[in-house]
Write an enzyme that holds these catalytic residues in place. Structure first.
Site, mmCIF file in Angstrom:
data_model
loop_
_atom_site.group_PDB
_atom_site.id
_atom_site.type_symbol
_atom_site.label_atom_id
_atom_site.label_comp_id
_atom_site.label_asym_id
_atom_site.label_seq_id
_atom_site.Cartn_x
_atom_site.Cartn_y
_atom_site.Cartn_z
ATOM 1 C CG HIS A 19 -1.972 -1.120 1.078
ATOM 2 N ND1 HIS A 19 -2.506 -1.778 2.176
ATOM 3 C CD2 HIS A 19 -2.545 -1.701 -0.014
ATOM 4 C CE1 HIS A 19 -3.362 -2.701 1.755
ATOM 5 N NE2 HIS A 19 -3.390 -2.671 0.435
ATOM 6 C CB SER A 100 -5.370 -2.346 -2.894
ATOM 7 O OG SER A 100 -6.166 -3.436 -3.292
ATOM 8 C CD GLU A 118 -12.283 -10.831 -4.242
ATOM 9 O OE1 GLU A 118 -12.302 -12.045 -3.955
ATOM 10 O OE2 GLU A 118 -11.218 -10.169 -4.363
ATOM 11 C CG ASP A 143 -9.909 -14.513 -14.022
ATOM 12 O OD1 ASP A 143 -9.045 -13.737 -13.551
ATOM 13 O OD2 ASP A 143 -9.625 -15.628 -14.489
ATOM 14 N N GLY A 144 -10.071 -11.179 -12.529
ATOM 15 C CA GLY A 144 -9.315 -9.955 -12.787
ATOM 16 C C GLY A 144 -8.234 -10.109 -13.838
ATOM 17 C CG ASP A 164 -2.734 -8.214 -3.720
ATOM 18 O OD1 ASP A 164 -1.928 -9.117 -3.455
ATOM 19 O OD2 ASP A 164 -3.479 -7.683 -2.879
#
Length: 279
Positions: A19, A100, A118, A143-144, A164
């Site tokens: 962060h 984040s 997410e 799905d990111g 991440d």
């Protein structure tokens, strides 16, 4: 596949370096009036209460943000990070820690867009609640890794991407690199931030090797180890790999990381701040 929840780990040393680098990057991006897109591929719930059962079960925050709560040292970026976290607490005591998405929301302006991915159903519901109220912020239960590819290049032609993944599945290490390389081919001027855990050093060496050989320019790496590498004790370090980072980031992290080692690490702790690939 969907068992990982960041609430067990929020506020730990890995979150501190993640962060802090993210905040420094976004602080740099908002210096220009031109809008940009923020893309968070693995967002989690976005905001955490310390009295949550998950956080109380592990209390990893005690080794991270709690040790920095009263920091008043000479490293400006570390003071800025602590002030950021304090701004999200209503009292003088540490009661909440932002993920984040909330760190990003703090910096995003009306002209900027935020995209948050997410997959965990419980965390998705919490994320939608925590990020509600601003039309410029979009939460997606997708799905990111795939979602990123559909967003680059952005209309704004400026972007900060945070990747991440939980790394529960070992293939995530290669999938993260594959996704970064693919996105960079579509949009080479974006800023990409990849967080990684050091559980098996060989996996991180493979990430470094693959990125170094990818043809991508201007890659930096920042790592905080709270103890020496080991094969038996789980995560001992974590880091951020930055593609097209702010020009000030290396100098900043060369000041931040020794301070974090002294405050958060045992006697075998160390840091790395290296230019993996030149501009």
């Amino acid at each position: 596949m969907l068992s990982y929840r960041h609430s067990f780990h929020a506020g730990n040393p890995a979150d501190v370096i993640k962060h802090l680098v993210l905040a420094q990057t976004l602080m740099h991006m908002v210096k220009k009036d031109k809008p940009f897109d923020y893309i968070d591929t693995h967002s989690g719930a976005g905001f955490f209460a310390l009295d949550n059962a998950d956080m109380q079960k592990t209390k990893e925050y005690a080794d991270g943000i709690a040790k920095l709560w009263n920091y008043q040292g000479e490293v400006e970026a570390l003071n800025d990070y602590v002030a950021l976290i304090k701004s999200m607490n209503q009292s003088a005591a540490l009661a909440h820690y932002p993920g984040s998405p909330k760190v990003a929301e703090h910096y995003l302006r009306k002209q900027d867009k935020g995209w948050f991915f997410e997959l965990h159903p419980q965390d998705l519901a919490l994320l939608e609640k925590n990020m509600a109220g601003k039309r410029s912020l979009r939460v997606k239960g997708e799905d990111g890794f795939k979602g990123l590819q559909g967003l680059v290049p952005p209309v704004s032609r400026r972007a900060c991407v945070l990747m991440d993944p939980p790394y529960e599945i070992k293939s995530d290490y290669d999938k993260a690199v594959d996704s970064l390389i693919k996105a960079h081919k579509r949009f080479s001027t974006g800023t990409y931030l990849l967080w990684y855990p050091v559980v098996e050093r060989e996996r991180i060496e493979r990430i470094e090797q693959r990125l170094t050989q990818s043809g991508i320019k201007n890659i930096q790496l920042f790592e905080l180890a709270t103890s020496a590498d080991t094969d038996t004790h789980g995560m001992t370090a974590s880091g951020m790999i930055a593609i097209n980072p702010p020009y000030t980031l290396m100098q900043t992290m060369e000041q931040v990381l020794p301070e974090l080692v002294s405050l958060l690490s045992d006697s075998s702790g160390f840091y790395r701040a290296i230019q993996l690939v030149e501009e």
